[in-house]
Design an enzyme around this catalytic site. Structure first.
Site, short mmCIF file in Angstrom:
data_model
loop_
_atom_site.label_atom_id
_atom_site.label_comp_id
_atom_site.label_asym_id
_atom_site.label_seq_id
_atom_site.Cartn_x
_atom_site.Cartn_y
_atom_site.Cartn_z
N ARG A 1 0.83 -1.20 0.00
CA ARG A 1 0.00 0.00 0.00
C ARG A 1 0.88 1.26 0.00
O ARG A 1 0.59 2.24 -0.68
CB ARG A 1 -0.91 -0.02 1.23
CG ARG A 1 -1.84 1.15 1.30
CD ARG A 1 -2.99 0.90 2.27
NE ARG A 1 -3.88 2.03 2.28
CZ ARG A 1 -4.04 2.85 3.33
NH1 ARG A 1 -3.39 2.64 4.46
NH2 ARG A 1 -4.86 3.87 3.24
N HIS B 1 0.97 4.25 -2.75
CA HIS B 1 0.82 5.67 -2.40
C HIS B 1 2.04 6.46 -2.87
O HIS B 1 1.91 7.59 -3.36
CB HIS B 1 0.64 5.83 -0.89
CG HIS B 1 -0.71 5.41 -0.41
ND1 HIS B 1 -1.20 5.73 0.83
CD2 HIS B 1 -1.69 4.70 -1.02
CE1 HIS B 1 -2.43 5.22 0.96
NE2 HIS B 1 -2.73 4.60 -0.13
N ASP B 2 3.21 5.88 -2.73
CA ASP B 2 4.42 6.57 -3.17
C ASP B 2 4.35 6.85 -4.67
O ASP B 2 4.55 7.99 -5.10
CB ASP B 2 5.65 5.69 -2.84
CG ASP B 2 6.95 6.39 -3.18
OD1 ASP B 2 7.00 7.64 -3.09
OD2 ASP B 2 7.92 5.70 -3.55
N VAL C 1 2.13 9.75 -6.10
CA VAL C 1 2.44 11.15 -5.81
C VAL C 1 3.87 11.43 -6.25
O VAL C 1 4.81 10.91 -5.65
CB VAL C 1 2.27 11.46 -4.31
CG1 VAL C 1 2.38 12.96 -4.07
CG2 VAL C 1 0.93 10.96 -3.79
N GLY D 1 5.58 10.23 -8.59
CA GLY D 1 6.29 9.03 -9.01
C GLY D 1 6.86 8.22 -7.86
O GLY D 1 6.85 8.64 -6.72
N SER E 1 9.02 9.53 -1.75
CA SER E 1 8.57 10.76 -1.10
C SER E 1 7.64 10.44 0.08
O SER E 1 7.57 11.20 1.04
CB SER E 1 7.89 11.70 -2.09
OG SER E 1 6.91 11.01 -2.83
N ASN F 1 -2.53 8.26 4.43
CA ASN F 1 -1.25 7.78 4.96
C ASN F 1 -1.26 7.52 6.45
O ASN F 1 -0.31 6.98 6.98
CB ASN F 1 -0.15 8.84 4.73
CG ASN F 1 0.38 8.76 3.32
OD1 ASN F 1 0.39 7.70 2.72
ND2 ASN F 1 0.78 9.89 2.83
N HIS G 1 -6.21 -5.88 -2.26
CA HIS G 1 -7.10 -5.91 -1.09
C HIS G 1 -7.44 -7.34 -0.67
O HIS G 1 -8.23 -7.52 0.26
CB HIS G 1 -8.36 -5.08 -1.36
CG HIS G 1 -8.10 -3.60 -1.36
ND1 HIS G 1 -9.06 -2.67 -1.67
CD2 HIS G 1 -6.98 -2.90 -1.06
CE1 HIS G 1 -8.53 -1.45 -1.58
NE2 HIS G 1 -7.27 -1.55 -1.22
N SER H 1 -8.80 -14.82 5.11
CA SER H 1 -7.55 -15.09 4.39
C SER H 1 -6.77 -13.80 4.16
O SER H 1 -6.30 -13.53 3.07
CB SER H 1 -7.81 -15.83 3.08
OG SER H 1 -8.42 -15.01 2.12
C1 HEM Z 1 -8.41 1.56 -6.21
C2 HEM Z 1 -8.30 2.48 -5.28
C3 HEM Z 1 -7.96 2.16 -3.86
C4 HEM Z 1 -8.59 2.66 -2.77
C5 HEM Z 1 -9.73 3.62 -2.77
C6 HEM Z 1 -7.95 2.07 -1.61
C7 HEM Z 1 -8.30 2.37 -0.31
C8 HEM Z 1 -7.81 1.73 0.80
C9 HEM Z 1 -8.22 1.99 2.16
C10 HEM Z 1 -9.20 3.05 2.59
C11 HEM Z 1 -7.59 1.10 2.95
C12 HEM Z 1 -7.75 0.93 4.46
C13 HEM Z 1 -6.76 1.75 5.23
C14 HEM Z 1 -7.08 1.69 6.70
O1 HEM Z 1 -8.21 1.99 7.06
O2 HEM Z 1 -6.20 1.32 7.49
C15 HEM Z 1 -6.77 0.29 2.10
C16 HEM Z 1 -5.97 -0.73 2.54
C17 HEM Z 1 -5.11 -1.41 1.73
N1 HEM Z 1 -4.87 -1.17 0.40
FE1 HEM Z 1 -5.96 -0.03 -0.82
N2 HEM Z 1 -6.97 1.23 -2.02
C18 HEM Z 1 -6.93 1.26 -3.38
C19 HEM Z 1 -6.02 0.59 -4.17
C20 HEM Z 1 -4.98 -0.16 -3.69
C21 HEM Z 1 -3.86 -0.60 -4.46
C22 HEM Z 1 -3.61 -0.24 -5.93
C23 HEM Z 1 -3.09 -1.34 -3.64
C24 HEM Z 1 -1.78 -2.02 -3.91
C25 HEM Z 1 -1.38 -2.45 -5.10
C26 HEM Z 1 -3.75 -1.37 -2.35
C27 HEM Z 1 -3.32 -2.09 -1.26
C28 HEM Z 1 -3.91 -2.03 -0.01
C29 HEM Z 1 -3.55 -2.93 1.09
C30 HEM Z 1 -2.60 -4.09 1.00
C31 HEM Z 1 -4.29 -2.51 2.20
C32 HEM Z 1 -4.21 -3.07 3.61
C33 HEM Z 1 -3.18 -2.28 4.37
C34 HEM Z 1 -2.84 -2.85 5.74
O3 HEM Z 1 -3.28 -3.93 6.10
O4 HEM Z 1 -2.08 -2.17 6.45
N3 HEM Z 1 -4.87 -0.62 -2.41
N4 HEM Z 1 -6.91 0.69 0.79
C1 LIG Z 2 3.02 6.68 9.92
C2 LIG Z 2 2.96 8.16 9.92
O1 LIG Z 2 3.89 8.84 9.57
N1 LIG Z 2 1.82 8.67 10.31
C3 LIG Z 2 1.62 10.09 10.41
C4 LIG Z 2 0.44 10.47 9.57
O2 LIG Z 2 0.06 11.80 9.82
C5 LIG Z 2 -0.29 12.03 11.16
C6 LIG Z 2 -0.91 13.39 11.25
O3 LIG Z 2 -0.01 14.40 10.94
C7 LIG Z 2 0.94 11.86 12.02
O4 LIG Z 2 0.63 12.11 13.38
C8 LIG Z 2 1.41 10.43 11.87
O5 LIG Z 2 2.61 10.25 12.58
#
Ligand code: HEM
Ligand SMILES: CC(=O)N[C@H]1CO[C@H](CO)[C@@H](O)[C@@H]1O
Ligand SMILES: *[C@@H]1O[C@H](CO)[C@@H](O)[C@H](O)[C@H]1NC(C)=O
Ligand SMILES: *[C@@H]1O[C@H](CO)[C@@H](O)[C@H](O)[C@H]1NC(C)=O
Ligand SMILES: *[C@@H]1O[C@H](CO)[C@@H](O)[C@H](O)[C@H]1NC(C)=O
Ligand SMILES: *[C@@H]1O[C@H](CO)[C@@H](O)[C@H](O)[C@H]1NC(C)=O
Ligand SMILES: *[C@@H]1O[C@H](CO)[C@@H](O)[C@H](O)[C@H]1NC(C)=O
Ligand SMILES: *[C@@H]1O[C@H](CO)[C@@H](O)[C@H](O)[C@H]1NC(C)=O
Length: 323
Positions: A61, A65-66, A69, A71, A75, A90, A188, A244
């Site tokens: 993830r 995100h990197d 923004v 490229g 960052s 983030n 996901h 899973s």
């Molecule tokens: C299509 C648009 C996408 C949206 C709107 C989206 C949104 C989100 C959101 C809201 C979360 C939950 C964060 C949280 O509440 O902690 C999440 C988790 C995650 N996303 Fe996405 N995502 C998208 C695409 C992607 C892509 C392209 C990847 C990677 C190739 C990705 C990988 C993940 C993973 C692995 C998690 C779980 C993170 C964790 O367990 O710490 N997502 N995503």
């Molecule tokens: C992991 C990380 O850097 N989280 C930061 C995200 O932004 C909040 C709000 O500024 C910081 O408090 C977190 O440390």
């Protein structure tokens, strides 16, 4: 003499062409400058991810995100007061300290040679492989950026409430198409989400009972009873692919077709016919087909607007630009 003149012109043109070409990423870019770099990363990941498999989700993830923004330039790793880390999407990233440890090991071997952008990309791939997920090629040679801007992160990274049109636009802005959108969303299949990313679907819909009618009602009731028990629970985490969450399988796509995608953005993928056809294609093929297609999209994502050659810098510490 005329021949030499012509040769001279050809040589000059060639030199001008080479000079103007943007250097490309290449496999094993550090073969000469730091031959052990990729192995140091791989060994550290193989040693530590089995004890913390949930970090694989955070890394993929973070890499996403990197890349979205400015490229894939690390960052996202910068600790600056108005940097990308502060952006809403983030705030739930984890594993920065893991990356810093890998960077220190690589720096000890060859100081100032290997970028944080490459380290993050390699850690991501190796972590996913370590949990049994797909392998993809990671050409290297990325350089690190010096700008991290929270506003850009908030506007370029898609959010969980986005509809298909918005998702398509944000991916398209990065040179990614509908196929990439469907495949990369397949990440996901691993990981966790906090309630605020979806609980308005449970409590705040205009439909009777407040439940989003595009979400399976049994699943919604279960989430309300056992997970996000109040509309403003900000701390509970929910598996996006229940049962899973550390397994890189097709069940995310199965859930989508059962109206059990957790976010509105997941559900949105079933609402466009092109996108739905891709989901069905993935489901009607063996897992290895998904893995192969996912690999292509990951490689593509890893090339977004990369800095190469003399652009950017090689950061000494991933959290700070060089002074
Ligand atoms: C299509 C648009 C996408 C949206 C709107 C989206 C949104 C989100 C959101 C809201 C979360 C939950 C964060 C949280 O509440 O902690 C999440 C988790 C995650 N996303 Fe996405 N995502 C998208 C695409 C992607 C892509 C392209 C990847 C990677 C190739 C990705 C990988 C993940 C993973 C692995 C998690 C779980 C993170 C964790 O367990 O710490 N997502 N995503
Ligand atoms: C992991 C990380 O850097 N989280 C930061 C995200 O932004 C909040 C709000 O500024 C910081 O408090 C977190 O440390
Ligand atoms: C950068 O900030 C994160 C939290 O935002 C913190 O965990 C980490 O230790 C910081 N890194 C450095 C090198 O200061
Ligand atoms: C961040 O990016 C936004 C949008 O591109 C821009 O308006 C703003 O000036 C930038 N902020 C900084 C500190 O560079
Ligand atoms: C998608 O969302 C955008 C931004 O919120 C909105 O402007 C647009 O009308 C929506 N499109 C559809 C088809 O709902
Ligand atoms: C719930 O909906 C109301 C009205 O549509 C809105 O003002 C509020 O911000 C929403 N709350 C959440 C958590 O989405
Ligand atoms: C959860 O976060 C929202 C928005 O930041 C805030 O309004 C609410 O009070 C928080 N709820 C709790 C229980 O902390
Ligand atoms: C589906 O999305 C594509 C963009 O990927 C768009 O061109 C097409 O019109 C959409 N189809 C429908 C039925 O909305």
């Amino acid at each position: 003499m005329a021949g030499t003149g012509l040769l001279g012109i050809i040589v000059l043109c060639l030199l001008a062409f080479i000079g103007s070409t943007h250097p490309q990423l290449q496999m094993n870019f550090y073969a000469k400058s730091c031959p052990k770099a990729e192995k140091i990363v791989r060994d550290y990941v193989k040693d530590h991810i089995p004890n913390a498999p949930s970090l694989a989700a955070s890394f993929i993830r973070m890499h996403f995100h990197d890349c979205f923004v400015r490229g894939c330039d690390a960052s996202v790793l910068l600790n600056v007061s108005s940097g990308e880390k502060n952006a809403v999407p983030n705030q739930t990233l984890r594993g920065f300290d893991f990356i810093d440890r890998v960077k220190s090991l690589v720096e000890a071997e060859c100081p100032g040679v290997v970028s944080c952008a490459d380290i993050l990309t390699l850690i991501t791939r190796d972590s996913v492989v370590t949990i049994g997920g797909p392998f993809w090629k990671v050409p290297t040679g990325r350089r690190d950026g010096v700008i991290s801007n929270v506003t850009e992160a908030n506007t370029r990274i898609p959010g969980p409430f986005d509809n298909f049109t918005t998702l398509h636009r944000l991916f398209s802005n990065q040179g990614l198409d509908t196929k990439d959108l469907v495949l990369l969303s397949g990440a996901h299949t691993i990981g966790l989400a906090h309630c605020p990313a979806f609980s308005r679907r449970l409590y705040n819909s205009t439909a009777p009972g407040g439940v989003d009618p595009t979400l399976d009602s049994e699943y919604a009731a279960n989430l309300k009873a056992n997970k996000c028990k109040t509309p403003n629970d900000n701390t509970t985490k929910v598996e996006m692919d229940p049962g899973s969450r550390n397994t890189f399988d097709l069940s995310y796509y199965t859930l989508l077709t059962k109206r059990r995608g957790l976010f509105q953005s997941d559900a949105a993928l079933t609402r466009n016919s092109t996108s739905l056809a891709l989901i069905n294609q993935l489901l009607s093929n063996p897992l290895k087909f998904f893995y192969a297609e996912f690999a292509k999209s990951m490689e593509k994502m890893g090339r977004i607007n990369v800095k190469t050659g003399s652009e950017g810098e090689i950061r000494k510490q991933c959290a700070f630009v060089n002074s």
